[in-house]
Design a protein around this motif. Structure first.
Motif, mmCIF file in Angstrom:
data_model
loop_
_atom_site.group_PDB
_atom_site.id
_atom_site.type_symbol
_atom_site.label_atom_id
_atom_site.label_comp_id
_atom_site.label_asym_id
_atom_site.label_seq_id
_atom_site.Cartn_x
_atom_site.Cartn_y
_atom_site.Cartn_z
ATOM 1 N N TYR A 1 40.440 53.941 45.004
ATOM 2 C CA TYR A 1 41.851 54.228 45.367
ATOM 3 C C TYR A 1 42.462 52.726 45.139
ATOM 4 C CZ TYR A 1 45.917 55.512 47.846
ATOM 5 O OH TYR A 1 47.212 55.607 48.338
ATOM 6 N N LEU A 2 43.189 52.288 44.328
ATOM 7 C CA LEU A 2 43.887 50.793 44.377
ATOM 8 C C LEU A 2 44.993 51.157 45.124
ATOM 9 C CD1 LEU A 2 44.343 48.230 43.557
ATOM 10 C CD2 LEU A 2 45.108 49.038 41.306
ATOM 11 N N VAL A 3 44.977 50.773 46.332
ATOM 12 C CA VAL A 3 46.111 51.091 47.461
ATOM 13 C C VAL A 3 47.117 49.928 47.153
ATOM 14 C CG1 VAL A 3 46.827 51.265 49.930
ATOM 15 C CG2 VAL A 3 44.408 51.987 49.087
ATOM 16 N N TYR A 4 46.847 48.473 47.212
ATOM 17 C CA TYR A 4 47.935 47.517 46.875
ATOM 18 C C TYR A 4 47.377 46.477 45.976
ATOM 19 C CZ TYR A 4 51.296 48.341 50.525
ATOM 20 O OH TYR A 4 52.365 48.774 51.535
ATOM 21 N N ILE A 5 48.033 45.922 45.045
ATOM 22 C CA ILE A 5 47.767 44.943 44.154
ATOM 23 C C ILE A 5 48.991 44.006 44.095
ATOM 24 C CG2 ILE A 5 48.033 46.208 42.080
ATOM 25 C CD1 ILE A 5 45.600 44.309 41.058
ATOM 26 N N GLY A 6 48.799 42.751 44.216
ATOM 27 C CA GLY A 6 50.116 41.774 43.937
ATOM 28 C C GLY A 6 49.678 40.468 43.738
ATOM 29 N N THR A 7 50.709 39.955 43.099
ATOM 30 C CA THR A 7 50.518 38.443 42.715
ATOM 31 C C THR A 7 51.601 37.739 43.425
ATOM 32 O OG1 THR A 7 49.372 38.805 40.613
ATOM 33 C CG2 THR A 7 50.237 36.743 41.079
ATOM 34 N N LYS A 8 51.507 36.476 44.084
ATOM 35 C CA LYS A 8 52.587 35.609 44.570
ATOM 36 C C LYS A 8 53.534 35.374 43.173
ATOM 37 C CE LYS A 8 50.062 33.314 48.247
ATOM 38 N NZ LYS A 8 49.616 31.852 48.648
ATOM 39 N N PRO A 9 54.822 35.094 43.366
ATOM 40 C CA PRO A 9 55.746 34.752 42.300
ATOM 41 C C PRO A 9 55.310 33.493 41.813
ATOM 42 C CG PRO A 9 56.875 35.815 44.328
ATOM 43 C CD PRO A 9 55.365 35.647 44.762
ATOM 44 N N ILE B 1 41.809 36.148 44.445
ATOM 45 C CA ILE B 1 41.561 35.420 43.105
ATOM 46 C C ILE B 1 42.432 33.825 43.392
ATOM 47 C CG2 ILE B 1 43.354 36.220 41.591
ATOM 48 C CD1 ILE B 1 41.025 35.547 39.456
ATOM 49 N N GLY B 2 42.015 32.880 43.138
ATOM 50 C CA GLY B 2 42.509 31.689 43.143
ATOM 51 C C GLY B 2 42.588 31.250 44.830
ATOM 52 N N ASP B 3 43.857 30.465 45.171
ATOM 53 C CA ASP B 3 44.204 30.172 46.654
ATOM 54 C C ASP B 3 45.105 31.275 47.162
ATOM 55 O OD1 ASP B 3 44.217 29.168 49.221
ATOM 56 O OD2 ASP B 3 45.825 27.657 48.414
ATOM 57 N N PHE B 4 44.320 32.546 47.117
ATOM 58 C CA PHE B 4 45.095 33.755 47.564
ATOM 59 C C PHE B 4 46.337 33.888 46.786
ATOM 60 C CE2 PHE B 4 42.806 32.540 51.278
ATOM 61 C CZ PHE B 4 42.124 33.853 51.705
ATOM 62 N N GLU B 5 46.220 33.517 45.304
ATOM 63 C CA GLU B 5 47.171 33.802 44.412
ATOM 64 C C GLU B 5 47.719 35.494 44.312
ATOM 65 O OE1 GLU B 5 46.527 31.494 41.184
ATOM 66 O OE2 GLU B 5 46.832 29.413 42.207
ATOM 67 N N ALA B 6 46.526 35.985 43.998
ATOM 68 C CA ALA B 6 46.635 37.640 44.024
ATOM 69 C C ALA B 6 45.574 38.284 44.864
ATOM 70 C CB ALA B 6 46.398 37.814 42.562
ATOM 71 N N VAL B 7 45.931 39.528 45.359
ATOM 72 C CA VAL B 7 45.079 40.267 46.126
ATOM 73 C C VAL B 7 45.052 41.576 45.966
ATOM 74 C CG1 VAL B 7 44.837 41.128 48.753
ATOM 75 C CG2 VAL B 7 45.389 38.336 48.162
ATOM 76 N N ALA C 1 52.685 40.243 50.814
ATOM 77 C CA ALA C 1 54.195 40.138 51.466
ATOM 78 C C ALA C 1 55.047 39.358 50.636
ATOM 79 C CB ALA C 1 54.086 39.619 52.780
ATOM 80 N N GLU C 2 54.496 38.479 49.925
ATOM 81 C CA GLU C 2 55.396 37.839 49.010
ATOM 82 C C GLU C 2 55.462 38.646 47.908
ATOM 83 O OE1 GLU C 2 54.277 33.591 48.437
ATOM 84 O OE2 GLU C 2 54.262 33.222 50.355
#
Length: 233
Positions: free
Chosen positions: A152-160, A85-91, A35-36
């Protein structure tokens, strides 16, 4: 010790570089990361910034944005593969070969059915009548006989706050290495024009661009495909 991630087909690739599988008990933390990461994304806002919800506050819009990603994340934990990875730094949310989340039980358990009541009338038309059919039809048309036999890579995101650490590279390569071993195609849609050059570093190529057209302006999605890399003998 890190446990290997399991896929329905082919060998198991050990988790490395701090990558781990997200459990059902952690879906809220994973969804918050996404979400972030997608807070200002044109596609993520497409179902929320609608003309029949102009009276909503930004807090109400954020809550719905997060809610949608909680449903989607939980559905992928049930039927796909969710890594972090990390403390939910990227998912990353992946759908493995031969899997989908379109069945009734997954829609019920994940809460996706609630979008029929949480989205506005226009939001529902955009999500169910335009967005979902466009993604489905485009993937089928693009991959053909490989549609049901691809990653299928549906979502990938990293916290700012965690950008620039190479997290997305590790999350992507964890699965593309497995796709190479299995000889599987990998597929994604990119809603940010800055991302295709990054994905090309991992072997993805843009094969077409599609558009969401119900808003005040078209929203583009770059369709990218990665062919498996054969190991040198």
């Amino acid at each position: 010790m890190l446990q290997p991630s399991k896929a329905p087909n082919g060998p198991v690739v050990p988790l490395t570089d701090g990558v781990r599988v997200v459990t059902a008990a952690e879906y809220k933390e994973a969804a918050l990361c996404l979400a972030e990461a997608f807070a200002e994304d044109d596609v993520a806002r497409y179902f929320i910034d609608v003309p029949d919800r102009t009276q909503w506050t930004e807090k109400e819009k954020w809550d719905l944005h997060l809610e949608i990603l909680e449903y989607v994340t939980y559905a992928h934990i049930m039927k796909g593969l969710v890594t972090t990875i990390g403390d939910f730094e990227a998912v990353a949310l992946w759908m493995p070969p031969g899997k989908n989340m379109d069945d009734y039980w997954t829609m019920l358990r994940s809460g996706m059915w609630r979008l029929n009541y949480r989205l506005s009338g226009e939001g529902k038309r955009r999500f169910f009548n335009e967005f979902m059919p466009l993604l489905h039809d485009t993937k089928v048309a693009t991959l053909g006989i490989h549609d049901d036999d691809s990653w299928y890579l549906v979502y990938i995101g990293t916290k700012p706050s965690a950008q620039g650490k190479g997290h997305c590279r590790k999350l992507i390569e964890h699965v593309t290495k497995q796709a190479d071993v299995e000889g599987k195609v990998t597929y994604l849609e990119s809603s940010n024009e800055r991302n295709p050059p990054i994905y090309r570093r991992f072997g993805f190529e843009t094969v077409r661009t599609v558009h969401l057209q119900r808003g005040e302006r078209n929203v583009s999605l770059d369709i990218m495909v990665r062919d498996p890399v054969r190991a040198e003998k």
